[in-house]
Design a protein around this motif. Structure first.
Motif, PDB file in Angstrom:
ATOM      1  N   LEU A 207      41.011  42.355  48.859  1.00  0.00           N
ATOM      2  CA  LEU A 207      40.903  40.930  47.312  1.00  0.00           C
ATOM      3  C   LEU A 207      41.830  41.557  46.237  1.00  0.00           C
ATOM      4  CD1 LEU A 207      36.910  40.959  47.564  1.00  0.00           C
ATOM      5  CD2 LEU A 207      38.728  39.535  49.087  1.00  0.00           C
ATOM      6  N   ASP A 208      41.726  42.913  45.681  1.00  0.00           N
ATOM      7  CA  ASP A 208      42.207  43.098  45.083  1.00  0.00           C
ATOM      8  C   ASP A 208      44.004  42.994  45.140  1.00  0.00           C
ATOM      9  OD1 ASP A 208      40.526  44.634  43.662  1.00  0.00           O
ATOM     10  OD2 ASP A 208      40.154  46.482  44.283  1.00  0.00           O
ATOM     11  N   ASP A 209      44.136  43.299  46.213  1.00  0.00           N
ATOM     12  CA  ASP A 209      45.581  42.611  46.530  1.00  0.00           C
ATOM     13  C   ASP A 209      46.112  41.694  46.228  1.00  0.00           C
ATOM     14  OD1 ASP A 209      46.268  45.692  47.494  1.00  0.00           O
ATOM     15  OD2 ASP A 209      45.476  45.351  49.762  1.00  0.00           O
ATOM     16  N   PHE A 210      44.497  40.379  47.049  1.00  0.00           N
ATOM     17  CA  PHE A 210      45.409  39.165  46.171  1.00  0.00           C
ATOM     18  C   PHE A 210      45.264  38.739  45.710  1.00  0.00           C
ATOM     19  CE2 PHE A 210      42.652  38.244  50.996  1.00  0.00           C
ATOM     20  CZ  PHE A 210      43.889  38.016  51.308  1.00  0.00           C
ATOM     21  N   VAL A 211      44.557  39.534  44.442  1.00  0.00           N
ATOM     22  CA  VAL A 211      44.542  39.401  43.002  1.00  0.00           C
ATOM     23  C   VAL A 211      45.835  39.822  42.420  1.00  0.00           C
ATOM     24  CG1 VAL A 211      44.003  39.915  40.818  1.00  0.00           C
ATOM     25  CG2 VAL A 211      42.200  39.623  42.402  1.00  0.00           C
ATOM     26  N   ARG A 212      46.558  40.216  43.275  1.00  0.00           N
ATOM     27  CA  ARG A 212      47.926  41.670  42.425  1.00  0.00           C
ATOM     28  C   ARG A 212      49.156  40.628  42.798  1.00  0.00           C
ATOM     29  NH1 ARG A 212      45.364  46.443  43.204  1.00  0.00           N
ATOM     30  NH2 ARG A 212      45.196  46.849  46.018  1.00  0.00           N
ATOM     31  N   GLY A 213      48.847  39.701  44.482  1.00  0.00           N
ATOM     32  CA  GLY A 213      49.759  38.262  44.471  1.00  0.00           C
ATOM     33  C   GLY A 213      49.468  37.318  44.017  1.00  0.00           C
ATOM     34  N   GLY A 214      48.093  37.333  43.136  1.00  0.00           N
ATOM     35  CA  GLY A 214      48.490  35.632  42.848  1.00  0.00           C
ATOM     36  C   GLY A 214      47.358  34.641  43.819  1.00  0.00           C
ATOM     37  N   LEU A 215      47.132  35.318  44.147  1.00  0.00           N
ATOM     38  CA  LEU A 215      46.143  34.098  45.205  1.00  0.00           C
ATOM     39  C   LEU A 215      44.718  34.262  44.762  1.00  0.00           C
ATOM     40  CD1 LEU A 215      48.198  36.186  49.172  1.00  0.00           C
ATOM     41  CD2 LEU A 215      48.197  33.591  47.849  1.00  0.00           C
ATOM     42  N   LEU A 216      44.357  34.906  43.951  1.00  0.00           N
ATOM     43  CA  LEU A 216      42.969  34.927  44.042  1.00  0.00           C
ATOM     44  C   LEU A 216      43.158  35.357  42.599  1.00  0.00           C
ATOM     45  CD1 LEU A 216      40.565  36.813  46.563  1.00  0.00           C
ATOM     46  CD2 LEU A 216      40.633  34.677  46.046  1.00  0.00           C
ATOM     47  N   ALA A 217      41.791  34.520  41.611  1.00  0.00           N
ATOM     48  CA  ALA A 217      41.729  35.592  40.139  1.00  0.00           C
ATOM     49  C   ALA A 217      40.113  35.899  40.385  1.00  0.00           C
ATOM     50  CB  ALA A 217      41.658  33.834  39.908  1.00  0.00           C
ATOM     51  N   GLY A 218      40.291  36.754  38.872  1.00  0.00           N
ATOM     52  CA  GLY A 218      39.176  37.320  38.208  1.00  0.00           C
ATOM     53  C   GLY A 218      39.362  38.726  38.883  1.00  0.00           C
ATOM     54  N   ALA A 219      38.397  39.108  39.425  1.00  0.00           N
ATOM     55  CA  ALA A 219      38.496  40.946  39.578  1.00  0.00           C
ATOM     56  C   ALA A 219      37.113  41.229  40.365  1.00  0.00           C
ATOM     57  CB  ALA A 219      38.624  41.285  37.856  1.00  0.00           C
TER      58      ALA A 219
ATOM     59  N   PRO B 246      49.611  40.772  56.726  1.00  0.00           N
ATOM     60  CA  PRO B 246      49.335  40.993  57.743  1.00  0.00           C
ATOM     61  C   PRO B 246      48.044  39.762  58.374  1.00  0.00           C
ATOM     62  CG  PRO B 246      49.605  42.846  56.185  1.00  0.00           C
ATOM     63  CD  PRO B 246      49.347  41.174  55.507  1.00  0.00           C
ATOM     64  N   ALA B 247      47.977  40.132  59.622  1.00  0.00           N
ATOM     65  CA  ALA B 247      46.867  38.699  59.901  1.00  0.00           C
ATOM     66  C   ALA B 247      45.831  38.732  60.257  1.00  0.00           C
ATOM     67  CB  ALA B 247      47.365  38.964  61.553  1.00  0.00           C
ATOM     68  N   ALA B 248      45.028  39.826  59.619  1.00  0.00           N
ATOM     69  CA  ALA B 248      43.836  40.115  59.180  1.00  0.00           C
ATOM     70  C   ALA B 248      43.351  39.651  57.100  1.00  0.00           C
ATOM     71  CB  ALA B 248      42.916  41.965  59.006  1.00  0.00           C
ATOM     72  N   ALA B 249      44.605  40.016  57.345  1.00  0.00           N
ATOM     73  CA  ALA B 249      44.769  39.720  55.380  1.00  0.00           C
ATOM     74  C   ALA B 249      44.638  38.583  54.982  1.00  0.00           C
ATOM     75  CB  ALA B 249      45.893  40.349  54.827  1.00  0.00           C
ATOM     76  N   ALA B 250      45.383  37.354  56.462  1.00  0.00           N
ATOM     77  CA  ALA B 250      45.497  35.744  56.314  1.00  0.00           C
ATOM     78  C   ALA B 250      44.420  35.780  56.636  1.00  0.00           C
ATOM     79  CB  ALA B 250      46.542  35.501  57.057  1.00  0.00           C
TER      80      ALA B 250
ATOM     81  N   CYS C 130      34.221  42.568  58.211  1.00  0.00           N
ATOM     82  CA  CYS C 130      35.035  43.992  58.330  1.00  0.00           C
ATOM     83  C   CYS C 130      34.226  44.725  57.331  1.00  0.00           C
ATOM     84  CB  CYS C 130      36.162  43.078  57.693  1.00  0.00           C
ATOM     85  SG  CYS C 130      36.717  42.636  55.180  1.00  0.00           S
ATOM     86  N   ALA C 131      34.876  46.226  57.686  1.00  0.00           N
ATOM     87  CA  ALA C 131      33.685  46.864  56.110  1.00  0.00           C
ATOM     88  C   ALA C 131      34.981  46.249  55.138  1.00  0.00           C
ATOM     89  CB  ALA C 131      34.673  48.713  56.649  1.00  0.00           C
ATOM     90  N   VAL C 132      32.955  47.107  54.048  1.00  0.00           N
ATOM     91  CA  VAL C 132      32.870  46.936  53.079  1.00  0.00           C
ATOM     92  C   VAL C 132      34.354  46.907  52.394  1.00  0.00           C
ATOM     93  CG1 VAL C 132      31.796  46.355  50.584  1.00  0.00           C
ATOM     94  CG2 VAL C 132      30.582  46.544  52.017  1.00  0.00           C
ATOM     95  N   ASP C 133      34.916  48.488  52.389  1.00  0.00           N
ATOM     96  CA  ASP C 133      35.401  49.304  51.312  1.00  0.00           C
ATOM     97  C   ASP C 133      37.303  48.529  51.662  1.00  0.00           C
ATOM     98  OD1 ASP C 133      34.518  50.387  49.687  1.00  0.00           O
ATOM     99  OD2 ASP C 133      34.192  52.295  51.694  1.00  0.00           O
ATOM    100  N   ALA C 134      37.762  47.700  53.205  1.00  0.00           N
ATOM    101  CA  ALA C 134      38.577  47.229  53.971  1.00  0.00           C
ATOM    102  C   ALA C 134      38.339  45.944  52.717  1.00  0.00           C
ATOM    103  CB  ALA C 134      38.179  47.505  54.439  1.00  0.00           C
ATOM    104  N   ALA C 135      37.441  45.243  52.581  1.00  0.00           N
ATOM    105  CA  ALA C 135      37.377  43.698  52.414  1.00  0.00           C
ATOM    106  C   ALA C 135      37.472  44.225  50.740  1.00  0.00           C
ATOM    107  CB  ALA C 135      36.055  43.217  52.391  1.00  0.00           C
TER     108      ALA C 135
END
Length: 682
Positions: free
Chosen positions: A330-342, A292-296, A321-326
């Motif tokens: 970020l967790d979605d990015f980790v599941r998508g392979g776009l971020l590392a860590g947790a 989605p545009a906001a996530a991109a 944006c709100a901390v919870d939304a961020a």
């Protein structure tokens, strides 16, 4: 923040006293030149059996040095970004770690900005990790069985400078290609995974059942992506988010995506040596274009995070944006392979950074990027202020949000310890920006004070030196004479504390010119006194006396009694050192009188004790006894038990020299009793 707040680094060693000893603890910290304790290999590591076997065999081969080899064995894993060279190095290290009991460390030799990390910075970190007792790194590593993983080596000189002179040590290096100039090293060059391993990597994300239902489709997808590990992870995550999609669907989509590399941002520094492979570019575009545009937008902005490390609060500041939304994104990015860590700390994979930077430059206006960075830096400043307050046991500023508070000093110390590389990178980025100088100055001041409050912070003189150098860059760029003087004073203090007195004198003289040019009397007095202390360190009492005298004249003109008392004491100590006991006694008595006028009874007692010492040196023991009794009286009036106990012990020594052992015994018993009562009270 006022200009005055930058006048002094609280932890900087002063030329009139020795620098504090490093903390007694050893072991690598994240801030120590990028040196960390060796991490485990990735949980999803698959394949590379042939490469592992070759590397293991290379450890024990005789090599060019033969049986008389004195330097550590070096293994090199080379490959383009995203091929898993770091994962293979860590897998190999985990297999042989038991052979190297004297230290196992991981060092990243390329910064988040893509520039080589200075070897001196890494050497300091390794020296601290090894205990810091040796004079230099070569000495500290000699004869040890060490395991070093040096990640992302850019230049052969980096590797050569960190190579242990210890035949039983092992260095595993990773780079984008062969490193010329490093003898007896055969690079293990990585390409894609073999097909069975690559299929297992797909199955780890989307499940064995889905792969088992279409094994030929899985193999075709692997071949389309040339077995590239990161490209496979991104594509597998895309499929995992679409249970109804087939391998053929992914194959078709990938075929439609161009493999042309992203255009680097205008004005960017040199790109990394190895650009992303075409299959990685296509897999990344597949994942990115589905956001989605906001996530991109948030993903693009994450490349602004210093050292590529970010938490949910930092991401929310970047995107507004709100901390919870961020956090959810970020967790979605980790599941998508776009971020590392947790959570709480995430990391942008190095192989994706150049592409995200190019996307950011193309999609965001410069003023939007600057605003996002400013929001992030402002939050960092507030976190550092809160961190320092927690470390010092002080209340945080009124109105500080709960998310920016630390519950305990231990929590604050842990945060500062793990975030130090990112914090230093944030300062460098803010200074380099050129349009965020006010924020950069506030950020440096907050970080210096947090480091001063951190347990063992005195050992981080090199980091503080870099921070004050960055402040000096900004001050010179902006023509801020007051801050130039402040930065030069702090740099001079650090040089003097490290024994670089020639350099310290140069810094102080420049600071004196800047202080006089902006009529900053406080800074001028500080420099004059520092010059006196530095000449004392150089055993040049004549020049020291001259500079102390100038400092005293300045303080007398300004009516600054506390500074006058301290300087009379400095001059008294100098005169005692040169054997001029009469003038020295007058200086100490003057210091005592000024302290009395100020109501500073402990300082008055100390000055009288020094006067007693001078009288003893001058052969006037009876006068020394009277002065020591006066010092004891004022220490008792001040209710300073620790000072009183110290003076009782000094009095006992004096009585011993006067031939009164019984009196000396009584004084020591009184001092011991005071110490016992103080311990019970504590």
């Amino acid at each position: 923040m006022t200009d005055q707040s930058l006048h002094s680094d609280p932890a900087a060693p002063r030329p009139d006293r020795p620098p504090a000893a490093p903390a007694g603890e050893s072991g690598a910290r994240p801030g120590d030149g990028g040196v960390t304790v060796l991490p485990p290999p990735p949980a999803d590591f698959v394949g590379r059996g042939r490469e592992l076997a070759e590397l293991l065999a290379d450890i024990d081969r005789a090599g060019l040095g033969g049986a008389g080899r004195t330097a550590a064995r070096v293994l090199l894993v080379a490959g383009r970004p995203g091929t898993g060279r770091t994962a293979l190095a860590l897998r190999l290290a985990a297999d042989v770690v038991a052979r190297y009991p004297d230290g196992r460390y991981f060092v990243r030799l390329t910064s988040a900005e893509g520039t080589p990390v200075p070897v001196e910075q890494v050497a300091r970190g390794l020296l601290r990790a090894l205990g810091g007792g040796a004079a230099d790194l070569r000495e500290a590593m000699a004869g040890r069985r060490l395991l070093l993983v040096l990640d992302d080596v850019v230049q052969a000189a980096q590797l050569a400078a960190l190579l242990p002179e210890a035949a039983d040590s092992l260095v595993v290096a990773t780079s984008g290609g062969p490193l010329s100039g490093v003898p007896d090293v055969r690079p293990c060059t990585l390409g894609g995974l073999d097909t069975p391993s690559a299929v297992r990597l797909l199955a780890a994300t989307i499940g064995d059942t889905r792969v088992g239902c279409d094994p030929r489709g899985a193999e075709t997808l692997v071949q389309e992506l040339a077995g590239h590990p990161t490209a496979l992870r991104l594509t597998a995550a895309w499929l995992a988010g679409r249970p109804g999609a087939s391998f053929a669907d992914a194959f078709t989509r990938l075929r439609e995506i161009p493999a042309a590399p992203f255009t680097p941002p205008a004005g960017a520094s040199e790109p990394r040596p190895a650009p992303p492979a075409g299959e990685l570019v296509r897999a990344f575009r597949l994942a990115y274009d589905s956001l989605p545009a906001a996530a991109a937008r948030l993903l693009r902005l994450l490349v602004l995070a210093p050292a590529g490390a970010v938490d949910a609060q930092g991401a929310s500041a970047l995107a507004g944006c709100a901390v919870d939304a961020a956090r959810g994104t970020l967790d979605d990015f980790v599941r998508g392979g776009l971020l590392a860590g947790a959570a709480p700390q995430y990391r942008v994979p190095g192989c994706l950074e150049p592409m995200l930077a190019a996307l950011l430059a193309g999609a965001e206006r410069p003023e939007e990027v600057r605003l996002a960075r400013a929001r992030m830096l402002e939050r960092t400043v507030r976190l550092l202020l809160s961190c320092r307050a927690a470390l010092a046991g002080e209340p945080v500023e009124e109105g500080m949000p709960a998310l920016l508070r630390f519950d305990t000093a231990a929590a604050a110390a842990g945060w500062l310890e793990t975030r130090l590389p990112a914090l230093l990178a944030a300062v460098r980025s803010a200074v380099a920006d050129g349009e965020l100088d006010t924020l950069a100055r506030r950020l440096v001041a907050a970080l210096v004070r947090a480091l001063a409050a951190f347990p063992g912070g005195d050992a981080m003189a090199a980091e503080r030196y870099e921070l004050h150098s960055l402040v000096l860059d900004v001050a010179e760029r902006r023509g801020l004479l007051r801050e130039q003087a402040a930065a030069l004073i702090n740099l001079g203090d650090l040089d003097a504390g490290a024994g670089r007195t020639d350099r310290a004198l140069d810094r102080y003289r420049l600071a004196l010119g800047a202080a006089r040019a902006c009529d900053d009397r406080q800074a001028e007095g500080r420099v004059l006194e520092a010059l006196g202390g530095t000449y004392m360190e150089r055993h040049d009492p004549g020049r020291a006396f001259d500079w102390y005298g100038r400092a005293l004249s300045l303080r007398q003109a300004g009516g600054e009694l506390a500074d006058q008392a301290r300087l009379h004491g400095r001059i008294g100590a100098l005169l005692t050192y040169t054997g001029q006991y009469g003038p020295a006694l007058r200086e100490w008595r003057t210091a005592a009188g000024l302290s009395k006028r100020l109501g500073d009874l402990p300082s008055q007692a100390r000055a009288l004790a020094e006067a007693a010492r001078v009288q003893e040196f001058a052969g006037r023991p009876e006068d020394a006894v009277r002065s020591c009794r006066d010092a004891l009286y004022w220490a008792r009036q001040a209710a300073d038990r620790r000072l009183e106990a110290a003076l009782l012990l000094r009095f006992a020594d004096l009585l011993d020299r006067l031939g009164d052992p019984e009196g000396a015994r009584l004084q020591r018993e009184s001092a011991k009793s005071l110490g016992s009562r103080g311990a019970q009270t504590g």
